[in-house]
Write a protein that holds these residues in place. Structure first.
Motif: not given
Ligand code: FAD
Ligand code: NAP
Length: 312
Positions: A258-259, A264, A284
């Motif tokens: 993810n950012e 994930v 995450m």
């Protein structure tokens, strides 16, 4: 070829090793760059692991028996820094710093995260002796006492709120006068009577003695240096996720992240690559607790067992 390679020997990796080896996988190897145990070995005391309630026991004492239990059931430990995990056809190649690459049918990556340090004087010296990066873990040691906290993100302000329910007062020191945290969280913190916001300020030094921290010096917006006589300072300036082993030679990740760089996963700790699992702080939405990392490790190992059975 190994049935399962586990990278990282913190609570997630050790628990994955226990479940994988005890569950019947052959040749399960834990690659850990140091002694197994993970971040929690830096803690002066652990009080929130169910069933372990011994005053005065350090994180190091707590983790001692974990490795013994794993090795008893056949987990092997190689003290190696893993450089990268690569997909090679139907299996994986684990590239290690000190030797030849190792092939594995499944890989569980548990390399954790590292709380960032802010860089003020005394931070390293008093880490674990009054300087903390975990309010859930260490907040209770300051029950009814005043503490300081550094940072202006979601983690910092949510933890400030958590601490305000335990401590008599929480001084939040932030380097700007606006906050990165969600506006609703900022509002809630501003409405909390025993939280004082000290903005446009930077910590210059944490002071103390052999007993631990007894004060935090900071420069306020006028440049004047001030002293808060607190026994504890919580530092929440972000986390570095240890995701480097999942980067390919072109710098791209081999699985979805993810950012924030966290991997994930689904509820079975499966990544976007079949046969590759991730557990613990690296995933995450990790709650960043030992009990959760251990749970993840068990789930990932059960996933690896099923994967190998399905392939057979
Ligand atoms: P980690 O514990 O971070 O372990 C990752 C392991 O991977 C490390 O041993 C590292 O050496 C290894 N590694 C990383 N990269 C590589 C590589 N490339 N090759 C080989 N090995 C590698 N939680 C609680 O529940 N209760 C507490 O009281 C508590 N207190 C804490 C106190 C402190 C000071 C800190 C820092 C954390 C505390 N935590 C506490 C949080 C808890 O320690 C973490 O959530 C937990 O350790 C995460 O486990 P993990 O296995 O995912 O990762
Ligand atoms: P973060 O958003 O990166 O915030 C770090 C904070 O520390 C910032 O306020 C930053 O100041 C400050 N800082 C950084 N380095 C510093 C230094 N050397 N000295 C002093 N201050 C320093 O980190 P985070 O709060 O851990 O959050 C990480 C991510 O998780 C974010 O995307 C966040 O939204 C998310 N998160 C979400 C929730 C939620 O949704 N409930 C909860 C927790 C985290 P500046 O603001 O000036 O840069």
């Amino acid at each position: 070829m190994l049935d399962c390679a586990i990278i990282g020997g913190g609570p997630a990796g050790l628990t994955a090793g226990l479940y994988a080896s005890r569950g019947g996988l052959k040749d399960v190897v834990l690659f850990e760059r140091g002694m197994p145990g993970g971040q929690i070995t830096q803690s002066s005391e652990i009080e929130n692991y169910p069933g372990f309630f011994e005053h005065g026991k350090t994180g190091m004492d707590f983790m001692d028996s974990w490795q013994e239990q794993c090795f008893h059931f056949g987990l092997k430990h190689q003290m190696e820094e893993v450089k990268a995990v690569r997909r090679a056809g139907e299996h994986f190649v684990v590239e290690i710093a000190g030797g030849a690459p190792v092939e594995a049918k499944t890989v569980i990556v548990c390399t954790g995260s590292t709380p960032k340090r802010a860089g003020f004087k005394g931070e390293d010296e008093f880490f674990g002796k009054g300087v903390s990066t975990c309010a859930t873990c260490d907040g209770f040691f300051y029950k009814n006492k005043e503490v300081a906290l550094l940072g202006g993100g979601d983690t910092a302000l949510e933890e400030a709120f958590y601490l305000s329910n335990i401590c008599s007062k929480v001084y939040v020191i932030h380097r700007r006068d606006t906050f990165r945290a969600a506006p609703s969280t900022v509002d809630r913190v501003k409405r909390t009577a025993n939280i004082e916001l000290i903005t446009d300020a930077s910590i210059t030094e944490v002071v103390g003695d052999a007993m631990g921290v007894n004060g935090v010096k900071y420069k306020d917006k006028t440049g004047e240096e001030k002293l808060l006589g607190v026994p504890g300072i919580f530092v929440f300036v972000g986390h570095n996720v240890n995701n480097g082993v999942l980067k390919d030679t072109d710098g791209k990740f081999i699985c979805d992240v993810n950012e924030n760089g966290q991997v994930v996963v689904d509820l079975r700790m499966r990544t976007s690559v079949e046969g590759l699992f991730v557990a613990g702080d690296l995933r995450m939405e990790a709650p960043k607790q030992v009990v959760c990392a251990a749970g993840d490790g068990a789930v990932a190992a059960l996933g690896a067992l099923s994967f190998i059975q399905e392939q057979a």
